[in-house]
Design a protein around this motif. Structure first.
Motif, PDB file in Angstrom:
ATOM      1  N   GLN A  82       3.711  69.239 -18.724  1.00 17.73           N
ATOM      2  CA  GLN A  82       4.157  70.340 -19.582  1.00 17.73           C
ATOM      3  C   GLN A  82       4.776  71.484 -18.772  1.00 17.73           C
ATOM      4  O   GLN A  82       5.398  72.377 -19.348  1.00 17.73           O
ATOM      5  N   HIS A  83       4.631  71.474 -17.452  1.00 16.85           N
ATOM      6  CA  HIS A  83       5.223  72.522 -16.612  1.00 16.85           C
ATOM      7  C   HIS A  83       6.638  72.100 -16.212  1.00 16.85           C
ATOM      8  O   HIS A  83       6.832  71.353 -15.258  1.00 16.85           O
ATOM      9  N   LYS A  84       7.623  72.591 -16.952  1.00 19.95           N
ATOM     10  CA  LYS A  84       9.007  72.169 -16.733  1.00 19.95           C
ATOM     11  C   LYS A  84       9.925  73.379 -16.566  1.00 19.95           C
ATOM     12  O   LYS A  84       9.635  74.462 -17.067  1.00 19.95           O
ATOM     13  N   ILE A  85      11.033  73.146 -15.855  1.00 19.54           N
ATOM     14  CA  ILE A  85      12.077  74.157 -15.739  1.00 19.54           C
ATOM     15  C   ILE A  85      13.398  73.528 -16.158  1.00 19.54           C
ATOM     16  O   ILE A  85      13.608  72.316 -16.004  1.00 19.54           O
ATOM     17  N   LEU A  86      14.292  74.378 -16.675  1.00 15.43           N
ATOM     18  CA  LEU A  86      15.613  73.915 -17.091  1.00 15.43           C
ATOM     19  C   LEU A  86      16.587  74.110 -15.928  1.00 15.43           C
ATOM     20  O   LEU A  86      16.669  75.198 -15.350  1.00 15.43           O
ATOM     21  N   VAL A  87      17.315  73.046 -15.571  1.00 11.19           N
ATOM     22  CA  VAL A  87      18.225  73.123 -14.433  1.00 11.19           C
ATOM     23  C   VAL A  87      19.630  72.699 -14.859  1.00 11.19           C
ATOM     24  O   VAL A  87      19.813  71.961 -15.826  1.00 11.19           O
TER      25      VAL A  87
END
Length: 275
Positions: free
Chosen positions: A68-73
């Motif tokens: 659930q720990h995501k970043i948008l790249v």
């Protein structure tokens, strides 16, 4: 008139991975599918412009054990495995800027504690090392994304993150569903950016590890040790003979049958070298 000091993500990001993802998902929902004209573009350092649309962005999982720990790249359209920017605090930040800091107190080796520092660890490991600065033809190691609980230190130099190392602490689980625990502290993953190599930084990281666990009689370095790391160990043990009896190449969990003394291995290798 005094110039305004720029702040970077690690200096302003709250310790709120859920909020960061929520904001990124809301922004992602506003992007087009690439079928129509896109008004937004991101300029690469090369001058090339990348359209900000759904087909040019993706979500990356920061930790291997916390999906659930995501970043948008944002990815390079010519090479979709190369990340060029990260969406943080309502803006796109070039990858190199995400690695920077405006805080002069961030200098030298500092323990990873905040989520912003976890993002930097991920970028150095997966994006910089894993994609941009790894010699695919050599025996360079390949590191998976780190655990959310991984103990790590980032090396800061002149306002930028230039390297890191991680450790497995004594008593921590070996992972992969095993109930076994490490019986000694282990120097696990290590990376220094290409332009900062051959300056003794690898030795400095290893020395910091040894000093951090000064009370332990035996310390491990994860097996298999790469040829580059083996040379770092050799130089370090030549300079610090008092550590020769403490450093072992280990397979988890590091019991006596799973370790080889590194200095002994260096001596045996020298004996096998041709005249």
């Amino acid at each position: 008139m005094a110039s305004i000091k720029q702040s970077y993500p690690v200096d302003i990001l709250e310790d709120d991975p859920e909020g960061l993802l929520e904001a990124a998902l809301a922004y992602y929902a506003t992007l087009g599918d690439g079928a129509g004209p896109s008004q937004e573009v991101f300029s690469l350092p090369s001058g090339e412009q990348v359209k900000l649309e759904a087909s040019s962005v993706c979500f990356c999982t920061v930790h291997r054990d916390e999906p659930q720990h995501k970043i948008l790249v944002l990815v390079n359209p010519q090479d979709t495995k190369t990340v060029v920017a990260v969406y943080i605090k309502g803006s796109w930040w070039p990858t190199e800027d995400v690695l920077r800091t405006s805080d002069p107190a961030r200098e030298g080796l500092m323990k990873v504690q905040s989520f912003g520092e976890r993002i930097i660890l991920f970028i150095l490991n997966v994006i910089i090392f894993g994609r941009l600065e790894r010699n695919l033809d050599a025996d360079d190691m390949f590191f998976l994304p780190h655990s959310v609980k991984e103990q790590a230190k980032i090396l800061w130099r002149n306002g930028a993150a230039v390297g890191f190392y991680t450790t497995k602490t004594k008593g921590s689980l070996c992972g992969n569903g095993s109930a076994a625990c490490y019986v000694l502290p282990v120097f696990d993953t290590v990376f220094v950016r290409r332009q900062h190599r051959r300056q003794g930084l690898g030795m400095a990281l290893l020395q910091d590890f040894c000093e951090t666990f000064r009370e332990d009689e035996a310390l491990g370095v994860s097996w298999p040790i790469s040829s580059a790391m083996f040379q770092v160990c050799r130089k370090f043990l030549l300079a610090c003979p008092e550590e020769r009896g403490r450093l072992w190449e280990v397979e988890p969990p590091g019991a006596w049958g799973q370790r080889v003394n590194i200095w002994l291995k260096i001596q045996l290798q020298q004996c096998r070298l041709p005249e």
